[in-house]
Design an enzyme around this catalytic site. Sequence first.
Site, PDB file in Angstrom:
ATOM      1  N   LYS A  55       0.408  -1.490   0.365  1.00 47.31           N
ATOM      2  CA  LYS A  55      -0.150  -0.116  -0.057  1.00 47.31           C
ATOM      3  C   LYS A  55       0.637   1.009  -0.143  1.00 47.31           C
ATOM      4  O   LYS A  55       0.125   1.867  -0.607  1.00 47.31           O
ATOM      5  CB  LYS A  55      -1.107  -0.277   1.424  1.00 47.31           C
ATOM      6  CG  LYS A  55      -2.088  -1.200   1.174  1.00 47.31           C
ATOM      7  CD  LYS A  55      -3.188  -0.806  -0.022  1.00 47.31           C
ATOM      8  CE  LYS A  55      -4.151  -1.268   0.019  1.00 47.31           C
ATOM      9  NZ  LYS A  55      -5.265  -1.146  -0.809  1.00 47.31           N
ATOM     10  N   SER A 305       0.297  -9.841  -0.252  1.00 49.51           N
ATOM     11  CA  SER A 305       0.239  -8.572  -0.674  1.00 49.51           C
ATOM     12  C   SER A 305       1.021  -7.521   0.638  1.00 49.51           C
ATOM     13  O   SER A 305       1.082  -7.071   0.748  1.00 49.51           O
ATOM     14  CB  SER A 305      -1.148  -7.895  -0.726  1.00 49.51           C
ATOM     15  OG  SER A 305      -1.721  -8.875  -0.364  1.00 49.51           O
TER      16      SER A 305
END
Length: 404
Positions: A55, A305
């Site tokens: 992110k 992720s």
Amino acid sequence: MAAPQVTYDDVLAARELLKGVIAHTPVVHSRVLSETVGGPVYLKAENLQRAGSFKVRGAYVRIARLTEEERARGVVAASAGNHAQGVAFGSGLLGAKSTVYMPEGAPLPKVEATRGYGAEVIFAGHTVDHALRAARRHADETGAVFIHPFDHPDVIAGQATIGLEIIEQLPETGTIVVAIGGGGLAAGVALAAKHLRPGVRVVGVQAERAAAYPESLAAGHPVMVEPQFTMADGIAVGRPGDLPFEMIHYLVDQVVTVSEESLSRALLLCLERGKMVVEPAGAAGVAALLDKPHAFEPPVVAVLSGGNIDPLLLARVLRHGLAAAGRYLAFRIRLADRPGALAALLRRLAELKANVLDVVHERVGARLHLDEAEVLLQLETRGPDHCDDVLAALRRDGYKLIFS
């Protein structure tokens, strides 16, 4: 399809902005997954990224492209944790005040890390969608710039740099498997990877308890669903972003869903066999490989992720994963309430090589006869076959087993 709002040139520009800011995360070969799939499998380790997830890429690019006047007004975001940390981290580097709205019950380590990077944290609602609405109201009322977690071209361009890295690190990649929440990561990865390697397949993965994309893709437009509780809080988004949806519709080859059991098994495999600490959302791609290993053309790259997991959740998920893998067994057993009965049972379990983790011995209860006792057992076993052997042996010995 209309002229794209995110282009390959945007991705290259984002990479320039990110130089010296983010880590160039490795692509790590997984022997156990390669054997499962029947061809090479690699893990793109974004769990090792700064701030603990991918992110930070999109958040930093978005904030870096604001004007000085916009940054002076501050920024506001909404997130279950990873985007929050990315925004807080990027804002700190770029000198902007940040406010982050998080759902009630957001993992404590993510909350504390976000505060540690300098952001003010405000709780709002019980889902990311509730927090998003509160963050938008804050932006309208204060003039702060809203940094969307997935539905903005700059954010998608930042996440797309992962796709660049994957193809540069492994040019022969056949399939990329990547988690989908709102869709910014999958959209960006597909854009960049398919530009460099047009034949590569990109498969998106959602938690089946928070799966808006299958229904939205079938309808041809974003559809709102009400996410149920899922351990994969990082991808528990009720509605796809408009821009990511359009890109995923054209660029992503398939979207699949995975169960909570699959997520927990994947997290356990990453930790035990890959030596990787990964949060459940970050292990979604691995879960898909475990569910249908022969559905993915190798070489496969699964994107890990994120790695920001609450240690308490990790303990629960690992136990859940052990159970799903057939290595953890819990049940009740009835036995005669007489001296030596419990000791005999424990000796028998030792003979069967089942490791007793916990014992609760109940001698009084409405469902018990006067001459009965009930024992709640938690056992560690060597796998599904060993579980079956232990249960079969106990039944042959005349014990009454209760599963509830």
